[in-house]
Design an enzyme around this catalytic site. Structure first.
Site, PDB file in Angstrom:
ATOM      1  N   ALA A  79       0.833  -1.207   0.000  1.00  0.00           N
ATOM      2  CA  ALA A  79       0.000   0.000   0.000  1.00  0.00           C
ATOM      3  C   ALA A  79       0.861   1.248   0.000  1.00  0.00           C
ATOM      4  O   ALA A  79       1.831   1.337   0.746  1.00  0.00           O
ATOM      5  CB  ALA A  79      -0.895   0.005   1.234  1.00  0.00           C
ATOM      6  N   GLU A 112      -2.479 -11.866  -4.228  1.00  0.00           N
ATOM      7  CA  GLU A 112      -3.785 -11.665  -4.848  1.00  0.00           C
ATOM      8  C   GLU A 112      -3.997 -10.177  -5.032  1.00  0.00           C
ATOM      9  O   GLU A 112      -3.571  -9.374  -4.201  1.00  0.00           O
ATOM     10  CB  GLU A 112      -4.924 -12.206  -3.965  1.00  0.00           C
ATOM     11  CG  GLU A 112      -5.006 -13.705  -3.919  1.00  0.00           C
ATOM     12  CD  GLU A 112      -4.630 -14.235  -2.544  1.00  0.00           C
ATOM     13  OE1 GLU A 112      -4.435 -13.430  -1.623  1.00  0.00           O
ATOM     14  OE2 GLU A 112      -4.507 -15.452  -2.404  1.00  0.00           O
ATOM     15  N   ASN A 117      -7.724  -3.438 -10.158  1.00  0.00           N
ATOM     16  CA  ASN A 117      -6.575  -2.625  -9.768  1.00  0.00           C
ATOM     17  C   ASN A 117      -5.493  -2.704 -10.850  1.00  0.00           C
ATOM     18  O   ASN A 117      -4.465  -3.360 -10.694  1.00  0.00           O
ATOM     19  CB  ASN A 117      -6.046  -3.089  -8.409  1.00  0.00           C
ATOM     20  CG  ASN A 117      -5.060  -2.122  -7.808  1.00  0.00           C
ATOM     21  OD1 ASN A 117      -4.511  -1.270  -8.497  1.00  0.00           O
ATOM     22  ND2 ASN A 117      -4.816  -2.273  -6.522  1.00  0.00           N
ATOM     23  N   TYR A 124       3.000  -5.599 -10.853  1.00  0.00           N
ATOM     24  CA  TYR A 124       3.352  -6.990 -10.615  1.00  0.00           C
ATOM     25  C   TYR A 124       3.865  -7.650 -11.895  1.00  0.00           C
ATOM     26  O   TYR A 124       4.827  -8.421 -11.861  1.00  0.00           O
ATOM     27  CB  TYR A 124       2.169  -7.763 -10.037  1.00  0.00           C
ATOM     28  CG  TYR A 124       1.676  -7.182  -8.729  1.00  0.00           C
ATOM     29  CD1 TYR A 124       2.563  -6.682  -7.777  1.00  0.00           C
ATOM     30  CD2 TYR A 124       0.322  -7.107  -8.439  1.00  0.00           C
ATOM     31  CE1 TYR A 124       2.118  -6.135  -6.585  1.00  0.00           C
ATOM     32  CE2 TYR A 124      -0.131  -6.572  -7.243  1.00  0.00           C
ATOM     33  CZ  TYR A 124       0.772  -6.076  -6.327  1.00  0.00           C
ATOM     34  OH  TYR A 124       0.331  -5.543  -5.157  1.00  0.00           O
TER      35      TYR A 124
END
Length: 154
Positions: A79, A112, A117, A124
């Protein structure tokens, strides 16, 4: 907002109230105070924060965590405060988490992410994570599916 000084460091109990605030902003309250305390105490958890100086006060603007499970690093949290996104901080945090996972001898990483998003998915994929599956309606608040990503670390 531009950054002058940033630090990447382990999460400690003195940072917990700020981490709860960041968790609320980014995830709507994913983990409780007790949950974070358990993570700090767990030998299988690695928690890192990113701090910066704002008006001569250190503020937490990023949080990352992975669990070491057998030979895997399960990234549970990544985050960055919305005011500080798109400045390379997520990349820096993920890079450090994966480096620490390798140093612990872990062979793979998994995570996950919400199917909606797109910025996280792009990050990723840049790191070599590949789509491995889907958890239907994983996110209760939105009903969105979670995409499961994997990466070899060795």
């Amino acid at each position: 907002m531009s950054l002058t000084t940033i630090k990447l460091q382990p999460l400690t109990e003195k940072h917990l109230s700020e981490v709860i605030e960041l968790d609320q902003i980014c995830f709507g309250g994913l983990w409780s105070l007790e949950g974070y305390k358990r993570e700090i105490e767990s030998p299988n958890s690695t928690l890192l924060i990113i701090t910066t100086d704002i008006k001569n006060e250190e503020k937490i603007i990023g949080l990352g965590c992975f669990w070491a499970i057998v030979e895997e690093a399960h990234v549970t949290i990544l985050a960055i405060h919305p005011d500080f996104q798109r400045q390379g901080l997520g990349k820096m945090l993920l890079e450090k988490l994966l480096k620490q996972a390798k140093e612990k001898g872990l062979e793979r990483a998994t995570l996950e992410v919400s199917e909606h998003n797109q910025s996280a998915i792009a990050l990723y994929e840049k790191f070599g994570f590949a789509l491995a599956g889907r958890r239907k309606k994983y996110y209760q608040a939105t009903g969105a599916d979670a995409l499961i990503f994997w990466k070899k670390l060795t």
